[in-house]
Scaffold this motif. Structure first.
Motif, short mmCIF file in Angstrom:
data_model
loop_
_atom_site.label_atom_id
_atom_site.label_comp_id
_atom_site.label_asym_id
_atom_site.label_seq_id
_atom_site.Cartn_x
_atom_site.Cartn_y
_atom_site.Cartn_z
N UNK A 331 0.83 -1.21 0.00
CA UNK A 331 0.00 0.00 0.00
C UNK A 331 0.86 1.26 0.00
N UNK A 332 1.91 1.26 0.80
CA UNK A 332 2.78 2.44 0.91
C UNK A 332 3.56 2.69 -0.37
N UNK A 333 4.04 1.62 -1.00
CA UNK A 333 4.91 1.76 -2.16
C UNK A 333 4.20 1.48 -3.49
N UNK A 334 2.89 1.57 -3.48
CA UNK A 334 2.09 1.25 -4.65
C UNK A 334 2.60 1.87 -5.96
N UNK A 335 2.92 3.17 -5.99
CA UNK A 335 3.30 3.78 -7.28
C UNK A 335 4.61 3.28 -7.87
N UNK A 336 5.50 2.74 -7.06
CA UNK A 336 6.83 2.38 -7.56
C UNK A 336 7.06 0.88 -7.62
N UNK A 337 6.03 0.06 -7.40
CA UNK A 337 6.18 -1.38 -7.49
C UNK A 337 6.08 -1.79 -8.96
N UNK A 338 7.12 -2.44 -9.44
CA UNK A 338 7.17 -2.80 -10.86
C UNK A 338 6.21 -3.94 -11.15
N UNK A 347 4.31 -10.14 -7.68
CA UNK A 347 4.23 -10.18 -6.22
C UNK A 347 5.53 -10.67 -5.61
N UNK A 348 6.09 -11.73 -6.18
CA UNK A 348 7.35 -12.26 -5.67
C UNK A 348 8.49 -11.25 -5.80
N UNK A 349 8.48 -10.47 -6.88
CA UNK A 349 9.55 -9.49 -7.08
C UNK A 349 9.47 -8.37 -6.06
N UNK A 350 8.27 -8.05 -5.58
CA UNK A 350 8.13 -6.97 -4.58
C UNK A 350 8.77 -7.36 -3.24
#
Length: 419
Positions: A331-338, A347-350
């Motif tokens: 939720x916090x890093x939503x804009x920058x998650x590839x 999901x695994x990459x996050x």
């Protein structure tokens, strides 16, 4: 000269002249001229204070020049001597320690650095969770001043064309109506079909979902345009939306063509509820498909190394669960998650670079009958069942009820839980 006093200045000149005599007289090609040197202020000398000396004139410039060169030479020698002494001292200090002592100190330093890295990572994750909580509370204070507590939120991924699949799920493992509300209040288990919106807001597809929602009240609508190639985006928005509404310990994503035993799922999750940053599912590492036109093609295959390489470990996309701190991180890093082409890889990459515990739970990927039936009879009821070749239950609309009858845990299992 006996009995006559010689002045100090004359003595100085005589000494200096004697110093240079050897070098000056050794050169036969040079002509020396004799001159008189004045001894100013000395009335005791004969001939009016003048005395002839058979030596060349030595000026103050020559004297000073020679003295400077001598001083510089001595200073350089002293510096070299001091440097050599310092080097000898350092060498003795190093030689005084054995190789084992030095390697021991290096190992201790590396261990301390690793411990510090883990501590920093833990603090960063806790800070991210705290920030996410504050942001959610501040942004939704007018609509939702206090989020609803829950043990687990289960989001069933569905599409506009999957009405029959949703019907088969409601008729088998998912409670409906009053029982769905009771499950939330008594057990803290929240279940919702997760869907976005159509490309034409307010169109036929959206109205059909709104009518179905009015009948069953079991949807979670996302501010997202539905599309198969947008599953990674949908996954990010699901966790972000769910954590803004429910304060749960776990968040689960499951497809609408997978059979689920709610009691076994809750029991499995409860074993890990005291651990931070938990990522649970059937971990796999499939090949990176670089050929265009094939199913699950990865356009960014070059990021994973040479052709033929495999993905990093990640949970298969049919079903997986994450703890609340990981949902807060998303939720916090939503804009920058590839976002990669496949949502389970995304999901695994996050999580791949975080201090996350990957739990390989094989009961979450059992095969359908007869495999799951045999395990149920042996007392090892599966959490989830599906067919690998279909990435879900093949012909799930027709077969979901049969799988439920042969592999289900029984209607009373989830109600007997003490969470």
């Amino acid at each position: 000269m006996r009995g006559k006093q010689v002045s100090g200045k004359a003595m100085l000149i005589l000494c200096i002249a004697s110093f240079f005599a050897g070098s000056l007289f050794s050169t036969t090609s040079r002509t020396w001229s004799s001159t008189s040197t004045s001894l100013d202020g000395d009335d005791d000398q004969p001939n009016g204070g003048r005395e002839a000396h058979p030596f060349p004139i030595v000026s103050k410039y020559h004297i000073h020049n020679h003295l400077d060169e001598t001083a510089n030479s001595k200073g350089a020698a002293a510096l070299v001597t001091q440097t050599n002494c310092n080097d000898d001292h350092k060498r003795k200090l190093v030689e005084g320690k054995s190789g084992d002592d030095i390697m021991g100190e290096v190992a201790k330093t590396h261990q301390a650095i690793r411990s510090l890295d883990r501590t920093i990572s833990t603090l960063e994750m806790e800070l991210a969770a705290a920030r996410a909580s504050n942001q959610r509370m501040s942004s939704s204070s007018n609509l939702n001043p206090k989020r609803q507590k829950a043990f687990v939120v289960i989001g069933i991924n569905t599409a506009f064309s999957s009405k029959k699949r949703r019907k088969s799920v409601r008729e088998t493992w998912m409670p409906t109506g009053g029982e769905l509300n009771k499950l939330e209040k008594e057990k803290g288990i929240v279940i919702r079909f997760v869907i976005g919106r159509s490309a034409t807001p307010g169109g036929l597809l959206d109205r059909a979902i709104e009518a179905e929602e009015a009948e069953h009240n079991d949807f979670l609508r996302l501010n997202h345009v539905e599309g198969y190639h947008e599953l990674s985006t949908k996954t990010r928005l699901y966790f972000t939306t769910a954590i803004s509404i429910w304060d749960a310990e776990f968040y689960v994503k499951v497809d609408d063509d997978v059979h689920l035993n709610l009691g076994m799922l809750a029991t499995t999750l409860a074993r890990h509820r005291s651990k931070p940053r938990i990522y649970i599912g059937c971990m796999k590492s499939g090949p990176v498909l670089y050929q265009k036109g094939v199913k699950y093609h990865e356009p960014e295959y070059w990021k994973f190394g040479e052709e033929g390489n495999k993905y990093f470990r990640h949970a298969t996309g049919q079903i997986y669960a994450i703890s609340k701190d990981l949902a807060a991180y998303i939720s916090t890093n939503l804009p920058i998650l590839h976002r990669y082409a496949n949502e389970d890889v995304s999901l695994g990459s996050w999580f791949i670079g975080l201090e996350v515990e990957h739990i390989d739970e094989r009961s979450m990927c059992c095969a359908t009958s007869p495999d799951c039936e045999r395990m149920a009879h042996a007392g090892n009821v599966c959490v989830a069942s599906f067919d690998w070749k279909c990435s879900g239950i093949c012909n799930s609309v027709e077969r979901m009820k049969d799988v439920h009858n042969s592999c289900g845990e029984g209607t009373g299992a989830v109600w007997n839980l003490d969470l």
